[in-house]
Design an enzyme around this catalytic site. Structure first.
Site, mmCIF file in Angstrom:
data_model
loop_
_atom_site.group_PDB
_atom_site.id
_atom_site.type_symbol
_atom_site.label_atom_id
_atom_site.label_comp_id
_atom_site.label_asym_id
_atom_site.label_seq_id
_atom_site.Cartn_x
_atom_site.Cartn_y
_atom_site.Cartn_z
ATOM 1 N N TYR A 55 -10.269 8.978 14.340
ATOM 2 C CA TYR A 55 -10.324 8.235 13.068
ATOM 3 C C TYR A 55 -8.921 7.788 12.648
ATOM 4 O O TYR A 55 -8.711 6.659 12.191
ATOM 5 C CB TYR A 55 -10.963 9.119 11.984
ATOM 6 N N PRO A 108 -2.565 3.435 1.308
ATOM 7 C CA PRO A 108 -3.733 4.292 1.063
ATOM 8 C C PRO A 108 -4.442 4.656 2.363
ATOM 9 O O PRO A 108 -4.549 3.829 3.267
ATOM 10 C CB PRO A 108 -4.643 3.389 0.208
ATOM 11 N N SER A 137 -6.373 6.064 -1.881
ATOM 12 C CA SER A 137 -7.578 5.370 -1.408
ATOM 13 C C SER A 137 -8.780 5.634 -2.307
ATOM 14 O O SER A 137 -8.947 6.732 -2.841
ATOM 15 C CB SER A 137 -7.900 5.865 0.004
ATOM 16 N N GLN A 158 -6.107 2.230 -4.839
ATOM 17 C CA GLN A 158 -6.656 1.186 -3.960
ATOM 18 C C GLN A 158 -8.147 1.083 -4.229
ATOM 19 O O GLN A 158 -8.856 2.088 -4.177
ATOM 20 C CB GLN A 158 -6.369 1.543 -2.497
ATOM 21 N N LEU A 159 -8.612 -0.122 -4.482
ATOM 22 C CA LEU A 159 -10.026 -0.306 -4.842
ATOM 23 C C LEU A 159 -10.797 -1.043 -3.760
ATOM 24 O O LEU A 159 -10.479 -2.184 -3.424
ATOM 25 C CB LEU A 159 -10.121 -1.104 -6.150
ATOM 26 N N TYR A 160 -11.805 -0.356 -3.202
ATOM 27 C CA TYR A 160 -12.791 -1.056 -2.371
ATOM 28 C C TYR A 160 -13.861 -1.563 -3.322
ATOM 29 O O TYR A 160 -14.380 -0.797 -4.145
ATOM 30 C CB TYR A 160 -13.442 -0.095 -1.371
ATOM 31 N N THR A 186 -8.349 -4.166 -1.661
ATOM 32 C CA THR A 186 -8.373 -4.333 -0.198
ATOM 33 C C THR A 186 -9.338 -5.447 0.178
ATOM 34 O O THR A 186 -10.553 -5.331 -0.007
ATOM 35 C CB THR A 186 -8.743 -3.001 0.483
ATOM 36 N N ARG A 195 -14.758 0.098 15.758
ATOM 37 C CA ARG A 195 -13.665 1.042 16.051
ATOM 38 C C ARG A 195 -13.994 1.856 17.295
ATOM 39 O O ARG A 195 -14.543 2.955 17.220
ATOM 40 C CB ARG A 195 -13.401 1.923 14.828
ATOM 41 N N LYS A 261 -4.597 -6.566 -1.065
ATOM 42 C CA LYS A 261 -4.042 -5.944 0.141
ATOM 43 C C LYS A 261 -4.840 -6.423 1.351
ATOM 44 O O LYS A 261 -6.061 -6.243 1.401
ATOM 45 C CB LYS A 261 -4.163 -4.417 0.028
ATOM 46 N N SER A 283 -1.048 -7.298 5.182
ATOM 47 C CA SER A 283 -1.559 -6.152 5.943
ATOM 48 C C SER A 283 -2.688 -6.600 6.847
ATOM 49 O O SER A 283 -3.446 -7.523 6.504
ATOM 50 C CB SER A 283 -2.086 -5.084 4.966
ATOM 51 N N HIS A 285 -4.495 -3.925 7.971
ATOM 52 C CA HIS A 285 -5.172 -2.621 7.917
ATOM 53 C C HIS A 285 -4.753 -1.750 9.103
ATOM 54 O O HIS A 285 -5.530 -0.945 9.621
ATOM 55 C CB HIS A 285 -6.691 -2.833 7.922
ATOM 56 N N ARG A 288 -7.037 -2.064 12.183
ATOM 57 C CA ARG A 288 -8.323 -1.357 12.183
ATOM 58 C C ARG A 288 -9.508 -2.238 11.807
ATOM 59 O O ARG A 288 -10.640 -1.790 11.845
ATOM 60 C CB ARG A 288 -8.268 -0.180 11.190
ATOM 61 N N ARG A 340 -0.070 5.495 9.175
ATOM 62 C CA ARG A 340 -0.202 6.624 10.112
ATOM 63 C C ARG A 340 1.014 7.555 10.125
ATOM 64 O O ARG A 340 0.829 8.775 10.236
ATOM 65 C CB ARG A 340 -0.513 6.104 11.509
HETATM 66 C C1 LIG Z 1 -6.761 7.103 8.699
HETATM 67 C C2 LIG Z 1 -6.585 5.836 7.926
HETATM 68 C C3 LIG Z 1 -7.364 5.620 6.802
HETATM 69 C C4 LIG Z 1 -7.206 4.445 6.063
HETATM 70 N N1 LIG Z 1 -7.929 4.275 4.911
HETATM 71 C C5 LIG Z 1 -7.714 3.174 4.150
HETATM 72 C C6 LIG Z 1 -8.379 3.033 2.898
HETATM 73 O O1 LIG Z 1 -9.137 3.897 2.480
HETATM 74 N N2 LIG Z 1 -8.133 1.904 2.184
HETATM 75 C C7 LIG Z 1 -7.273 0.911 2.624
HETATM 76 O O2 LIG Z 1 -7.070 -0.090 1.934
HETATM 77 N N3 LIG Z 1 -6.616 1.055 3.794
HETATM 78 C C8 LIG Z 1 -6.810 2.147 4.553
HETATM 79 N N4 LIG Z 1 -6.124 2.296 5.731
HETATM 80 C C9 LIG Z 1 -5.125 1.276 6.109
HETATM 81 C C10 LIG Z 1 -3.761 1.614 5.531
HETATM 82 O O3 LIG Z 1 -3.755 1.479 4.135
HETATM 83 C C11 LIG Z 1 -2.655 0.713 6.082
HETATM 84 O O4 LIG Z 1 -2.984 -0.631 5.859
HETATM 85 C C12 LIG Z 1 -2.389 0.943 7.568
HETATM 86 O O5 LIG Z 1 -2.552 2.284 7.923
HETATM 87 C C13 LIG Z 1 -0.959 0.514 7.896
HETATM 88 O O6 LIG Z 1 -0.722 0.559 9.252
HETATM 89 P P1 LIG Z 1 -0.006 1.778 10.000
HETATM 90 O O7 LIG Z 1 -0.971 2.903 10.001
HETATM 91 O O8 LIG Z 1 0.233 1.221 11.363
HETATM 92 O O9 LIG Z 1 1.263 2.095 9.255
HETATM 93 C C14 LIG Z 1 -6.267 3.459 6.472
HETATM 94 C C15 LIG Z 1 -5.489 3.697 7.613
HETATM 95 C C16 LIG Z 1 -5.640 4.875 8.327
HETATM 96 C C17 LIG Z 1 -4.770 5.101 9.528
#
Ligand SMILES: Cc1cc2nc3c(=O)[nH]c(=O)nc-3n(C[C@H](O)[C@H](O)[C@H](O)COP(=O)(O)O)c2cc1C
Length: 388
Positions: A55, A108, A137, A158-160, A186, A195, A261, A283, A285, A288, A340
């Site tokens: 994850y 977040p 988050s 952060q708001l979904y 987001t 994924r 975002k 971003s 994400h 992801r 990360r």
């Molecule tokens: C485990 C994990 C959970 C995440 N959960 C959210 C989330 O709940 N909301 C959101 O906007 N982004 C989420 N993200 C994205 C991060 O906010 C961010 O955009 C991203 O991790 C940045 O890239 P990096 O991990 O390479 O630094 C998540 C990323 C990871 C790795």
């Protein structure tokens, strides 16, 4: 057998190549021993259950955007100047009326209890102690009220969006009650993504993930900390995109600042400015969501031009080094968010590990600013970076 195939898949994937950069032969036993973030990553991998590790690390499809995010930094080189006084390095910034000792913020990330029992509380204490902006988050393991208290500074939320306005409004009110001054909206999650690294990780273990994560609605979301007490009975899915109608509605509902975002094009950035957004967050994400995207650092120059300094620009995705941060600031970002890397610190050593991840970023920035001839953030201009 499945575990072996998962490892084979990982070894063949671009993600694996990215993972092996700067890997050391042994994992560190305490945060002080960590030479770089990859030491924390390797220590975290030992502690975190394989499905949760999947994850944390997953991108989408074949993880090409995860890889692109790292490769993108090599397309830019730093142009140092030699005759500047760098006897004092000051990396402080001011944004939205708050002063920060550095421009490094925490992106977040949901469900942090999967990485360490103290989850977001450990992250909040570390970010609070070191003065970094934390963004919580929607799907955090701990509620925004409790995390805000542990953080001790104004927390951003952060708001979904959800398809049910009363649920979305309930989340907004909860963030307001916790004293949050800003909502990060987001905008890159209109639906789930493919994924595969996560799917392979889950298939390789015999754990029944549905015990913790039942994917039926509304039960699964109702158990998330920020949704407790909100009537989610009509929620059939969590996913929906933002359109301007919804953002306008949010604007009328709350006085909190709004920062979309997940922006990756100058067209969208321009629209954010025109529509009165308070900032824009570049971003993808962390690779992801949609695959086959440009790295965010490559998207940044056109966005900087489109925004024209009218509102602050934040950026994340793939930042692992002080030089990565330096390049983004030189191109025109106002703050850099990391995902990360601090989660690796969290998984490795809890609060102390998050603090170490943040320390490493700042320590590398001191080297980089000194060696590039830029004593403060304002001096890191476009003249200090060149696209190859
Ligand atoms: C485990 C994990 C959970 C995440 N959960 C959210 C989330 O709940 N909301 C959101 O906007 N982004 C989420 N993200 C994205 C991060 O906010 C961010 O955009 C991203 O991790 C940045 O890239 P990096 O991990 O390479 O630094 C998540 C990323 C990871 C790795």
């Amino acid at each position: 057998m499945l575990r072996r195939r998962f490892l084979q898949h990982l070894a063949a994937s671009p993600l694996f190549l990215a993972l092996t950069e700067n890997a050391s032969a042994e994992t560190v036993g305490n945060p002080d021993e960590a030479i770089n973030l990859f030491d924390l990553r390797d220590a975290a991998e030992k502690n975190i259950a394989p499905q949760h590790w999947g994850y944390l690390m997953t991108g989408s499809d074949d993880d090409a955007t995860v890889q692109a995010n790292r490769e993108g930094f090599n397309r830019f080189r730093i142009r140092p100047r030699r005759f500047n006084d760098v006897s004092k390095i000051d990396m402080s910034i001011e944004m939205f009326d708050r002063k920060y000792p550095s421009p490094i913020f925490l992106s977040p990330a949901g469900s942090q209890a999967a990485f360490h029992p103290q989850g977001e509380l450990a992250t909040a204490r570390a970010a609070g102690a070191k003065g970094h902006q934390m963004i919580l988050s929607t799907t955090s393991s701990t509620s925004v009220g409790d995390v805000a208290e542990a953080y001790g500074h104004p927390l951003w939320f952060q708001l979904y969006p959800t398809p049910e306005w009363p649920v979305t409004e309930g989340l907004i009110r909860r963030a307001e009650a916790a004293g949050c001054p800003l909502l990060a909206l987001t905008v890159d999650t209109a639906t789930h993504s493919n994924r595969e690294t996560l799917a392979f990780a889950k298939r390789a273990v015999s754990v029944d993930c549905s015990v913790c994560h039942r994917y039926e609605f509304p039960e699964s979301i109702g158990r998330k900390a920020n949704f407790r007490g909100i009537d989610v009975s009509r929620l059939k899915t969590f996913q929906r995109g933002y359109d301007w109608k919804l953002i306008d509605r949010i604007r009328k509902t709350t006085a909190m600042k709004l920062v979309p975002k997940g922006v990756q094009t100058p067209e969208d950035a321009e629209e954010c400015v025109r529509r009165g957004m308070d900032g824009v967050w570049v971003s993808n994400h962390g690779g992801r969501q949609l695959n086959s995207l440009f790295s965010t650092i490559e998207s940044l120059p056109d966005i900087v031009q489109a925004v024209g300094k009218k509102i602050p620009i934040l950026i994340d995705s793939g930042f692992r080094r002080g030089t990565d941060v330096f390049k983004a600031l030189a191109i025109g970002a106002d703050a850099v968010c990391i995902g990360r890397p601090y989660l690796w610190g969290l998984g490795a050593f809890g609060q102390a590990g998050v603090e170490k991840a943040l320390d490493l970023f700042r320590a590398e920035m001191v080297y980089d600013m000194s060696l590039a001839g830029t004593p403060n953030i304002a001096s890191i201009t476009g003249a200090f970076v060149e696209r190859r």
